[in-house]
Design an enzyme around this catalytic site. Structure first.
Site, PDB file in Angstrom:
ATOM      1  N   HIS A   1      -3.696   3.474  -6.018  1.00 60.64           N
ATOM      2  CA  HIS A   1      -4.141   2.087  -5.838  1.00 60.64           C
ATOM      3  C   HIS A   1      -4.371   1.856  -4.333  1.00 60.64           C
ATOM      4  O   HIS A   1      -3.691   2.463  -3.502  1.00 60.64           O
ATOM      5  CB  HIS A   1      -3.031   1.166  -6.378  1.00 60.64           C
ATOM      6  CG  HIS A   1      -3.377  -0.281  -6.309  1.00 60.64           C
ATOM      7  ND1 HIS A   1      -3.165  -1.039  -5.179  1.00 60.64           N
ATOM      8  CD2 HIS A   1      -3.930  -1.100  -7.231  1.00 60.64           C
ATOM      9  CE1 HIS A   1      -3.582  -2.274  -5.411  1.00 60.64           C
ATOM     10  NE2 HIS A   1      -4.052  -2.341  -6.643  1.00 60.64           N
ATOM     11  N   PRO A   2      -5.311   0.963  -3.971  1.00 62.34           N
ATOM     12  CA  PRO A   2      -5.629   0.774  -2.537  1.00 62.34           C
ATOM     13  C   PRO A   2      -4.447   0.465  -1.619  1.00 62.34           C
ATOM     14  O   PRO A   2      -4.499   0.749  -0.421  1.00 62.34           O
ATOM     15  CB  PRO A   2      -6.605  -0.405  -2.563  1.00 62.34           C
ATOM     16  CG  PRO A   2      -7.255  -0.314  -3.902  1.00 62.34           C
ATOM     17  CD  PRO A   2      -6.211   0.215  -4.842  1.00 62.34           C
ATOM     18  N   VAL A   3      -3.384  -0.094  -2.144  1.00 64.81           N
ATOM     19  CA  VAL A   3      -2.254  -0.448  -1.288  1.00 64.81           C
ATOM     20  C   VAL A   3      -1.342   0.762  -1.020  1.00 64.81           C
ATOM     21  O   VAL A   3      -0.520   0.740  -0.111  1.00 64.81           O
ATOM     22  CB  VAL A   3      -1.514  -1.658  -1.909  1.00 64.81           C
ATOM     23  CG1 VAL A   3      -0.416  -1.220  -2.848  1.00 64.81           C
ATOM     24  CG2 VAL A   3      -1.009  -2.593  -0.850  1.00 64.81           C
ATOM     25  N   LYS A   4      -1.552   1.842  -1.775  1.00 68.24           N
ATOM     26  CA  LYS A   4      -0.711   3.035  -1.642  1.00 68.24           C
ATOM     27  C   LYS A   4      -1.251   3.957  -0.530  1.00 68.24           C
ATOM     28  O   LYS A   4      -2.231   3.620   0.116  1.00 68.24           O
ATOM     29  CB  LYS A   4      -0.629   3.760  -2.993  1.00 68.24           C
ATOM     30  CG  LYS A   4      -0.147   2.851  -4.148  1.00 68.24           C
ATOM     31  CD  LYS A   4       1.299   2.443  -4.008  1.00 68.24           C
ATOM     32  CE  LYS A   4       1.777   1.340  -4.921  1.00 68.24           C
ATOM     33  NZ  LYS A   4       1.628   1.492  -6.342  1.00 68.24           N
ATOM     34  N   HIS A   5      -0.635   5.139  -0.375  1.00 70.15           N
ATOM     35  CA  HIS A   5      -0.975   5.964   0.799  1.00 70.15           C
ATOM     36  C   HIS A   5      -2.407   6.436   0.850  1.00 70.15           C
ATOM     37  O   HIS A   5      -3.045   6.368   1.886  1.00 70.15           O
ATOM     38  CB  HIS A   5      -0.035   7.168   0.880  1.00 70.15           C
ATOM     39  CG  HIS A   5       1.365   6.754   1.167  1.00 70.15           C
ATOM     40  ND1 HIS A   5       2.218   6.361   0.170  1.00 70.15           N
ATOM     41  CD2 HIS A   5       2.037   6.639   2.318  1.00 70.15           C
ATOM     42  CE1 HIS A   5       3.379   6.024   0.715  1.00 70.15           C
ATOM     43  NE2 HIS A   5       3.293   6.181   2.013  1.00 70.15           N
TER      44      HIS A   5
END
Ligand SMILES: *Cc1c(COP(=O)(O)O)cnc(C)c1O
Length: 395
Positions: free
Chosen positions: A195-199
């Site tokens: 997901h975009p918020v992950k690394h």
């Protein structure tokens, strides 16, 4: 005597003019070029780029097999399926996580048992997990909360003792290490979210890693309707559907982004670590807040930077601090509302009060912004805002 600046929530000037989010993706020109190249190619999905991404991912985390799927949630569902979870079986997990960690058990008709967390890291407490084992327990799903690896050796020993499968939800921990081993190569099954918020991100996406070829084969079938051969491997029209699988495939378009993003993983972690160090130094003298503990035998991937408020030293509750920081344009967040508190889990019979460590921590936690493109000036804004708000509400 210094005059305290007026809080933005009380009509004062906010520390920053624009909202700083708690997390944000990092996409560069090389990423864009990689995606465009696939758009001009013969395969948009389930072609050579998926395999290339899986090979690069497996290499990055030191695992034999990586199976790319459509989300971190699909990765958990596939891992729980591969572990053989079904009706009548129990799976032990942590309340201090995103609901998907527990939901994957429910998708397969299994029963969730929440075990409390350790007070210093807020990771699953191996002793509390051990106390939840019954004759029906089949697996443990631990979460590397904030990116700090769980007590994997203890959980692996517990799993071995009772014949359980250890699944590690490493959605926060891509790039972390545990006793010199990369997360993704330690547990029987490790899941990641893209997901975009992950690394690293593929827009939406997930990966499951394992060293076990049989588990890897089950994962591959599961993401493609339970069909034994993928389209490009077929010799004629015949194929067999042997499991009730899903369409959880990741596309070649997404995989191209993943390959390009993976090249910056170490750079991304290094920057997150720098930010964490900067916060730790800045807050060392602030008695109203307390950082989580990180252990010397592991390296966090710093997905989140969580602080705990010492409420006994403050005149207000966490909600007021949260609102005041938001008014200063600092995008603080709370990770997580204990999963058994959600109405769905309450409808299954879970009642508040069963996990005093997680529930006590929940009342005090705030996630501060941390992402690789954050500048030092952004970090300093967060520090100034925390000092301003905490100073205002100090007892
Ligand atoms: C992000 C996350 C998930 C779900 O991942 P998606 O890719 O959004 O489906 C699961 N578990 C944890 C701990 C997460 O942080």
């Amino acid at each position: 005597m210094t005059v305290m600046p007026r809080l933005a929530i009380e009509g004062g000037r906010p520390v920053r003019a624009a909202m700083l989010p708690y997390g944000r993706h990092w996409v560069d020109e090389a990423d864009i070029d990689a995606v465009v190249a696939v758009l001009r190619s013969d395969w948009l999905t389930t072609g050579p780029t998926v395999e290339e991404f899986e090979a690069a991912f497996a290499k990055a985390v030191g695992a034999r097999h990586a199976t790319a799927v459509s989300s971190g949630t699909a990765a958990l569902h596939a891992a729980a399926f591969a572990a053989g979870i079904g009706p009548g079986q129990e799976v032990i997990t942590t309340p201090m996580t995103f609901a998907a960690t527990a939901n994957c058990v429910r998708y397969l008709g299994g029963t969730v048992a929440f075990a409390d967390v350790l007070p210093d890291t807020l990771n699953l407490d191996p002793a509390k997990a051990a106390a939840c084992v019954t004759a029906r327990t089949k697996a443990v799903i631990t979460v590397d909360y904030t990116g700090e690896p769980s007590d994997l050796d203890e959980l692996e020993a517990l799993s071995a003792r009772h014949g359980l499968t250890l699944i590690e939800d490493a959605s926060h921990a891509l790039g972390a290490t545990y006793r010199s081993r990369a997360v993704g190569s330690v547990a029987r099954l490790t899941t990641f979210s893209l997901h975009p918020v992950k690394h690293i991100t593929t827009g939406e996406g997930g990966v499951v890693t394992t060293d076990d070829p049989d588990l890897a084969a089950r994962l591959r079938r599961f993401r493609n309707h339970g069909i034994t051969r993928e389209h490009q491997q077929r010799v004629d029209w015949r194929y067999e559907m042997v499991d009730l699988g899903y369409n959880y495939r990741l596309s070649d378009i997404q995989s191209a982004l993943g390959i390009s993003q993976l090249k910056r993983l170490q750079e991304q972690i290094a920057r997150r670590r720098e930010i964490a160090v900067r916060y730790a130094r800045a807050f060392a003298g602030l008695a109203e807040i307390e950082a989580l503990v990180t252990r010397d035998d592991r390296e966090s991937a710093w997905h989140l930077y969580v602080i705990r408020l010492r409420l006994e030293r403050l005149r207000v509750e966490r909600a007021e601090i949260y609102r005041a920081l938001r008014a200063e344009n600092i995008g603080v967040n709370v990770h997580y509302i204990p999963v058994p508190w959600h109405p769905y889990y309450e409808s299954l019979g879970f009642r508040r009060g069963g996990w005093p460590v997680a529930e006590g921590a929940y009342e005090r936690i705030l996630s501060l912004p941390i992402f690789p493109t954050m500048t030092d000036a952004d970090v300093d804004d967060v520090v100034r805002a925390v000092e301003k708000v905490v100073g205002h509400f100090r007892r």
